[in-house]
Design an enzyme around this catalytic site. Sequence first.
Site, PDB file in Angstrom:
ATOM      1  CG  HIS A 133      30.041  40.044  41.097  1.00 39.13           C
ATOM      2  ND1 HIS A 133      30.729  41.156  41.478  1.00 39.13           N
ATOM      3  CD2 HIS A 133      30.309  39.095  42.026  1.00 39.13           C
ATOM      4  CE1 HIS A 133      31.409  40.898  42.577  1.00 39.13           C
ATOM      5  NE2 HIS A 133      31.168  39.653  42.937  1.00 39.13           N
TER       6      HIS A 133
ATOM      7  CE  LYS B 217      39.741  48.080  36.142  1.00 35.82           C
ATOM      8  NZ  LYS B 217      40.272  48.855  37.240  1.00 35.82           N
TER       9      LYS B 217
END
Length: 899
Positions: free
Chosen positions: A144, A560
């Site tokens: 990532h 999130k």
Amino acid sequence: MQNNENDQHSPLGADIRLLGNLLGQIIREQHGQHAFDLVERVRLTAITRRSSDEDASKQLERIIQGTSLDEKRVLIRAFGNYLQLINIAEDQQRIRTLRRRERTRGLSESIQRAIHDLSKDGMTADEMRGLLDKIRVRLVLTAHPSEAKRQEVLIKLRDIADFLAAKEVVDLLPREEHRIDDDITRRIEQLWRVMPTRANRATVADEVEYGLYFITSVIMRTTVDIYDEIFNSLETYYPDENWDEYDLPPVLRFASWIGGDRDGNPNVTPEVTIQTLKTLRAAAREVYKDDIAYLRDRLTQATDEIGIEADMLTAIPVEAKSEEKYPNEIYRQVMDAIYDRLDTDFYVDGEALLQDLKLIQRSLRHHNAQHSADGTLVWLIRKVQLFGLHLVPLDVREDARLHSAALTEMFKFYGTTDNYEALPEIEKQALLTAEIASPRPFFPIDLVFSEATNKIINTWRMVGDAHKQYGSVVIDTFIASMSRQPSDVLAMLLFAKEVGLTGKLDITPLFETVDDLMEAPAVMENLFNNPEYRRHLDMRITATGQPKQQIMIGYSDSNKDGGYIASNWSLYQAQLKLAEFCKAQNVILELFHGRGGSIGRGGGPTNRAILSQPPSSMQGDIKITEQGEVIAYRYSNSAIAWRHLGQVMHAAMMAVGAPPVTQLQPEWVEAMNQLTDLGRDAYRNFVYETPGFLTYWQEATPINELANMPIGSRPAKRKKGGFDAIRAIPWVFSWMQSRAIIPSWFGVGHALGTFAEVDPKNLAIMQNMYQNWSFFKILIENVQLDVAKADMKIAEYYASLVQDEDLRGQIFTRLKLEHERAFEFICKVTGQEELLENVPVIKVSIERRNPYVDPINFIQVELLRKFREMEPDSPDYKVTLRELLATISGIAAGMKTTG
């Protein structure tokens, strides 16, 4: 540069002093005494500022504002490199401590301790064999966009770490010590002149090479070490048993997403994945060629002095060139033949190579060369057993929504339905089930669809081709992110059937948001009741005779979506319910934990995460991602890697072999439900419902500038859109840079405080949960780390970048108050006066590095202010951006995490 280590005479203090002095020498040599004096002035001012001297804070700001861009460049590199060097020194101190503990009383949380404790508690040898047959831990490397360091930087840092370790040798001669110091100085000079960030955005091939660096340099050898420790511990605690080191089950393996994960990354094409498989195979062959060459130069027994097995020469015929090159040295000739086979890619797979190596070993043992048959040859055999010629299997991941869009286009083309995506879920399932059962092909020979749909089809065809060319081991998992309905999983099964892979790989849903996690058990129940899916499942039989289902759960997007407490509790409940359901269905559950590096994305010690799961969910099979900078932190140093893997295996063995007996109390569940609601409401109100919050975030953090940082091959967004489309990684990364770190803790203080104030008994309930429930204990201890790392004074300095004064004051005030509340109630729950009292080593580490991170934060704010006023065609635009990106790397080094 000097250091602020309290104990100047400690080994750690000596290391920091040495590295700081050598860095200071390089600064003077490269830029003169004036530059060194500037660095020292800033350093001393930053240290004074940390004593709550407000004048020093203003003075530091004035110094930074008065520097030229070239001077800022020197400061950024000085403090950024110093933080990298501190990290090395702290790692070396950790290794010293571990070695001392192992020598004096043995290591806790180790494989040896697990086998010792289980045997002492009455586990028989047969039960131990059963436990090892059951455990399957797979750590999955991912690329990532969170690793801020270049491979070129990592190599130099590893060299410095090796040189520093070499100074530990007892009774070094002065000339030897001087030579080591010279070597360190050389690397620091090289580090000073290398660009800390890439000039161009990393390609997928770059990321593959990055992963290979760690796999081939540390992971392969350390994994073999882990198996060696298992074998030695079994022989120690079960001495009357006949343990075969080659028959140890595959309790620990690695895999990779690098080159296979196409979720939101258009650069991971089918061609790229095939090339990645080729690269992995080529790298494996090179590793084994080096090992074979080493053995070839040592197995030099004269043919007249040692016998040989006939079947060895039959299986590995020796060529004339080897006989001529190594006359009368038959084992050397045979090793040369294997080297040639590797060089020409003769072997179909790792098993064929393994059989040749075992023939040689058996021949040596049968002819009184036992010691030659052991050692390096044993290590090589184990390495080939574990990594084969594929090195690590690739997982392939795709967004379930892209599968759905492709099906919509295909079904419309065939005249089945005009809009598949608009169908009710029950009709989608019926349509997919019928198509899976149908004998006719669904993919046409010639692709006539849109580019996106053709890419989906070609991806699945690529997986089928990879199986035919290299075997099913190279890709054994296909994951659909954003899985929400049974149809998302049936879509994968249909595509797998189309390329001949029914039952040949794990069809894995990834549940990511809080709502999706809560619905996951119902989705799986629907699938298990589907006859076509059940047929696939019954083909995924484990050694126990039971079918296995892999399910991935996402930490990043759930955080999130709902904040720290809601994310962790929904993950816990999902695991609990999925485990209960799969057990009732007689299906082995393999949970795949999509954990990130930061606390806000599920980060923290892996072993403690395993132990904090619901006991019923740890059935032996577990996968865990190792993301971004976590790879560099855990696998740059073989001693650190060995300790990490030992702790992981200890946790897995204890979680399966001796699960905790603590019962989940009803009042704990009720407390978590209330804390979740309180935390999620506070978090969502702040992030999703506060007017102007997105503006504040974009102006008070370098989120937009991060998009220009060439540290990963994928974009910051999955798709076009607003906040929902932003990946969790840059979301966390940006707040880490500004030292606010709100994704991991905002809402926690409100939840703990409100719950405690509603009823005086509630604080005692939380204290009881902290003392007696591993899940809650680790939940609190992880979040306290980021609350301690967060710095509201630095965050306020970033808030000055927000142009709207009212918005700035409103949001920062809420942020600061919530941080104070989190600080207060974490301490009340844990019984501490100050955060991190229970882990003083980490507390001191944060305090040690803060004065060196702070100046980079001040410089970053100043550069952000100027950069945002520049036009792209202005002469200083690119240079300023370069230095701005360098501050991002420096802060990441100081915080020891990015996103």
